[in-house]
Design an enzyme around this catalytic site. Sequence first.
Site, PDB file in Angstrom:
ATOM      1  N   LYS A 176       0.843  -1.204   0.000  1.00 41.75           N
ATOM      2  CA  LYS A 176       0.000   0.000   0.000  1.00 41.75           C
ATOM      3  C   LYS A 176       0.872   1.246   0.000  1.00 41.75           C
ATOM      4  CE  LYS A 176      -1.936   2.938   2.628  1.00 41.75           C
ATOM      5  NZ  LYS A 176      -2.022   4.111   1.727  1.00 41.75           N
ATOM      6  N   GLU A 255       9.241   0.974  11.108  1.00 44.92           N
ATOM      7  CA  GLU A 255      10.275   1.998  10.893  1.00 44.92           C
ATOM      8  C   GLU A 255       9.571   3.333  11.046  1.00 44.92           C
ATOM      9  OE1 GLU A 255      13.342   1.346  10.521  1.00 44.92           O
ATOM     10  OE2 GLU A 255      13.431  -0.709   9.812  1.00 44.92           O
ATOM     11  N   CYS A 289      13.289  10.516   7.686  1.00 46.01           N
ATOM     12  CA  CYS A 289      13.161  10.071   9.077  1.00 46.01           C
ATOM     13  C   CYS A 289      14.447  10.293   9.846  1.00 46.01           C
ATOM     14  CB  CYS A 289      12.773   8.599   9.106  1.00 46.01           C
ATOM     15  SG  CYS A 289      13.869   7.562   8.124  1.00 46.01           S
ATOM     16  N   GLU A 390       8.731  15.705  15.795  1.00 48.86           N
ATOM     17  CA  GLU A 390       9.265  15.587  14.443  1.00 48.86           C
ATOM     18  C   GLU A 390       8.532  16.569  13.532  1.00 48.86           C
ATOM     19  OE1 GLU A 390       8.272  12.014  12.245  1.00 48.86           O
ATOM     20  OE2 GLU A 390      10.336  11.896  11.513  1.00 48.86           O
TER      21      GLU A 390
HETATM   22  P1  NAP Z   1       1.884   8.079   8.108  1.00 48.38           P
HETATM   23  O1  NAP Z   1       0.847   9.117   8.117  1.00 48.38           O
HETATM   24  O2  NAP Z   1       2.108   7.284   9.322  1.00 48.38           O
HETATM   25  O3  NAP Z   1       1.547   7.143   6.854  1.00 48.38           O
HETATM   26  C1  NAP Z   1       2.380   6.068   6.481  1.00 48.38           C
HETATM   27  C2  NAP Z   1       1.559   5.055   5.707  1.00 48.38           C
HETATM   28  O4  NAP Z   1       0.592   4.473   6.582  1.00 48.38           O
HETATM   29  C3  NAP Z   1       0.774   5.658   4.558  1.00 48.38           C
HETATM   30  O5  NAP Z   1       0.733   4.740   3.491  1.00 48.38           O
HETATM   31  C4  NAP Z   1      -0.595   5.846   5.188  1.00 48.38           C
HETATM   32  O6  NAP Z   1      -1.609   5.910   4.207  1.00 48.38           O
HETATM   33  C5  NAP Z   1      -0.702   4.581   6.015  1.00 48.38           C
HETATM   34  N1  NAP Z   1      -1.680   4.627   7.117  1.00 48.38           N
HETATM   35  C6  NAP Z   1      -2.214   5.706   7.740  1.00 48.38           C
HETATM   36  N2  NAP Z   1      -3.069   5.317   8.704  1.00 48.38           N
HETATM   37  C7  NAP Z   1      -3.084   3.960   8.704  1.00 48.38           C
HETATM   38  C8  NAP Z   1      -3.761   2.972   9.474  1.00 48.38           C
HETATM   39  N3  NAP Z   1      -4.611   3.297  10.451  1.00 48.38           N
HETATM   40  N4  NAP Z   1      -3.520   1.671   9.205  1.00 48.38           N
HETATM   41  C9  NAP Z   1      -2.660   1.318   8.238  1.00 48.38           C
HETATM   42  N5  NAP Z   1      -1.993   2.216   7.453  1.00 48.38           N
HETATM   43  C10 NAP Z   1      -2.192   3.521   7.695  1.00 48.38           C
HETATM   44  O7  NAP Z   1       3.302   8.709   7.743  1.00 48.38           O
HETATM   45  P2  NAP Z   1       3.631   9.741   6.601  1.00 48.38           P
HETATM   46  O8  NAP Z   1       3.211  11.092   7.037  1.00 48.38           O
HETATM   47  O9  NAP Z   1       3.145   9.210   5.291  1.00 48.38           O
HETATM   48  O10 NAP Z   1       5.222   9.633   6.571  1.00 48.38           O
HETATM   49  C11 NAP Z   1       6.061  10.382   7.369  1.00 48.38           C
HETATM   50  C12 NAP Z   1       6.519   9.572   8.565  1.00 48.38           C
HETATM   51  O11 NAP Z   1       7.228   8.422   8.146  1.00 48.38           O
HETATM   52  C13 NAP Z   1       7.501  10.346   9.408  1.00 48.38           C
HETATM   53  O12 NAP Z   1       7.179  10.196  10.770  1.00 48.38           O
HETATM   54  C14 NAP Z   1       8.832   9.699   9.115  1.00 48.38           C
HETATM   55  O13 NAP Z   1       9.780   9.834  10.134  1.00 48.38           O
HETATM   56  C15 NAP Z   1       8.424   8.296   8.894  1.00 48.38           C
HETATM   57  N6  NAP Z   1       9.454   7.566   8.146  1.00 48.38           N
HETATM   58  C16 NAP Z   1      10.228   6.651   8.815  1.00 48.38           C
HETATM   59  C17 NAP Z   1      11.255   5.983   8.152  1.00 48.38           C
HETATM   60  C18 NAP Z   1      12.121   4.979   8.865  1.00 48.38           C
HETATM   61  O14 NAP Z   1      12.743   4.171   8.180  1.00 48.38           O
HETATM   62  N7  NAP Z   1      12.209   4.986  10.180  1.00 48.38           N
HETATM   63  C19 NAP Z   1      11.466   6.240   6.800  1.00 48.38           C
HETATM   64  C20 NAP Z   1      10.664   7.168   6.160  1.00 48.38           C
HETATM   65  C21 NAP Z   1       9.658   7.820   6.847  1.00 48.38           C
HETATM   66  P3  NAP Z   1      -2.103   7.317   3.594  1.00 48.38           P
HETATM   67  O15 NAP Z   1      -0.927   8.223   3.529  1.00 48.38           O
HETATM   68  O16 NAP Z   1      -2.610   6.945   2.271  1.00 48.38           O
HETATM   69  O17 NAP Z   1      -3.151   7.789   4.514  1.00 48.38           O
END
Ligand code: NAP
Length: 495
Positions: A176, A255, A289, A390
Amino acid sequence: MPPTPPDEALIAGEWRRGAGTASVTVDPATGQPLATVHGVTVEEVAEAAEAAARAAADPRWRELLPHQRARLLTRIAELIDDGAEHLAALQTADTGKSINETRALVASAAGTFRYTAAALETAEESITPARGAYLTMSVYEPIGVVGAINPWNSPVASDAQKLAPALAGGNAVLLKPAEWTPLVSLALGRMVSRALDELGLPAALLAVLPGRGSVIGDAIVRDPRVGKVTFTGGTSTGRTLAHAAADKLMPVSLELGGKSPTVVLADADVEQALAGVMFGVFSSSGQSCIAGSRLFVARELYDDFVGELVERVRKLRVGPGTDPATQVAPLVHHKHRDSVAAYVDLARSEGARVRCGGTVPEGEAYADGAYYLPTVLDGLSNDARVCQEEIFGPVLVALPFDDEDDLVDRANDSVYGLACGIWTRDHRAAWRIGRRIDAGTVWINTYKQFSISTPFGGTKDSGLGREKGRDGIRAYQRQKSLYWGTSAAPLPWAN
Ligand code: NAP
């Protein structure tokens, strides 16, 4: 603009238009629409999961030996290389990232498939020391269906980091992508489909299921056929997902977010440190991240170092991702830009000095894009919200420190534990501090370097589990122990 792939999702081995909610992806450099993507429905998730479970059990896949499975990964790597320029341009259009960066990410995605193929071919199972009249073996088997959920910041690289080891482990995958950036995952899905077809493997080994996370992501996590979820994204989403996984007693890899400290000791090579600090936080426009978003500088060096840093940050080239000269590209989405701007306003209200940036750039070229100037803040203590939360944008908070204990205490005073950078000529100090900092990765006299052969992951609220490295495949398998009797004597019965 390269042609975007047709508006179809990969459901149960078939490319077709999803029957769910449509969303329009936008080029963040211009605000112009790129494509309408029709998300899938919850029913289509179930259909894809059923087909994936059948594909995982299909003898054409299940009975392949590791070196035979590795051929699929190698072929995918070749197809990524062949379509590299298209994938890079598509990712630049969809995420706003600079073309230099997206080219590097695409190359790393191909490298991930190649490395994982090699790791798969050379992975060993073990004969463990026997403690009786039997031979004991430890072997690894596929989980079955894996759900892979990714954020918007580096889709091609994060997709590869999940798909390669999950397929290598003998599984089928439901992928996804994030709603804001589905195009690259769909294009990569086409390549995987082609490789599966060429090798005569079940088409449903991969599904690409766009749609809202709280609906489609949630349906993947809860589907009874899904035996593991690998997730990259924000900490609060990760926690929600871990609760749902706990109900199924299903393993998850998480992650998550970070607020990583970068440390400049008084004896650092200042030129190297200046360049490293800027690259560490402002590349990817801070949407990383592992961005080094908290800068700790030895007090005796602080004024000179931060003063020079601010001068250089002002000169960073802000522009569209399509321009190879751009260093700071637009943020992924106007809504996200507004959230970054709100954090800087919050910092002001907390008493921060805005040393540079702190606003959107002026000029017609920037008017429609999701731009934000690289920003350096100081004058805050580590408990300010912008030091603890963050921001995921081009915002650096600088803080002086007095001695090593003070530094380590404040660097570790964070819910996160993803990464850390240390700039010093003193190898003993680097070793001491590197070992005392709570972080999954520590960079010494470098920052944001990545290697697929080195495990990656966070501690504390930054995540659970490790990706990459030779053992990365094992995270997508179940370990099984076999006892094989070697004695003809009957087993002893009690008394
Ligand atoms: P997010 O809002 O947590 O979304 C991540 C993914 O999860 C998206 O595909 C989102 O879908 C999906 N999602 C949202 N709610 C969900 C639920 N209840 N159940 C299952 N899936 C769900 O994060 P983001 O804003 O896209 O990304 C930024 C974050 O990613 C930051 O906190 C960053 O630090 C972190 N990140 C971490 C790493 C690492 O390796 N540690 C690497 C890159 C990014 P939709 O977007 O379609 O709603």
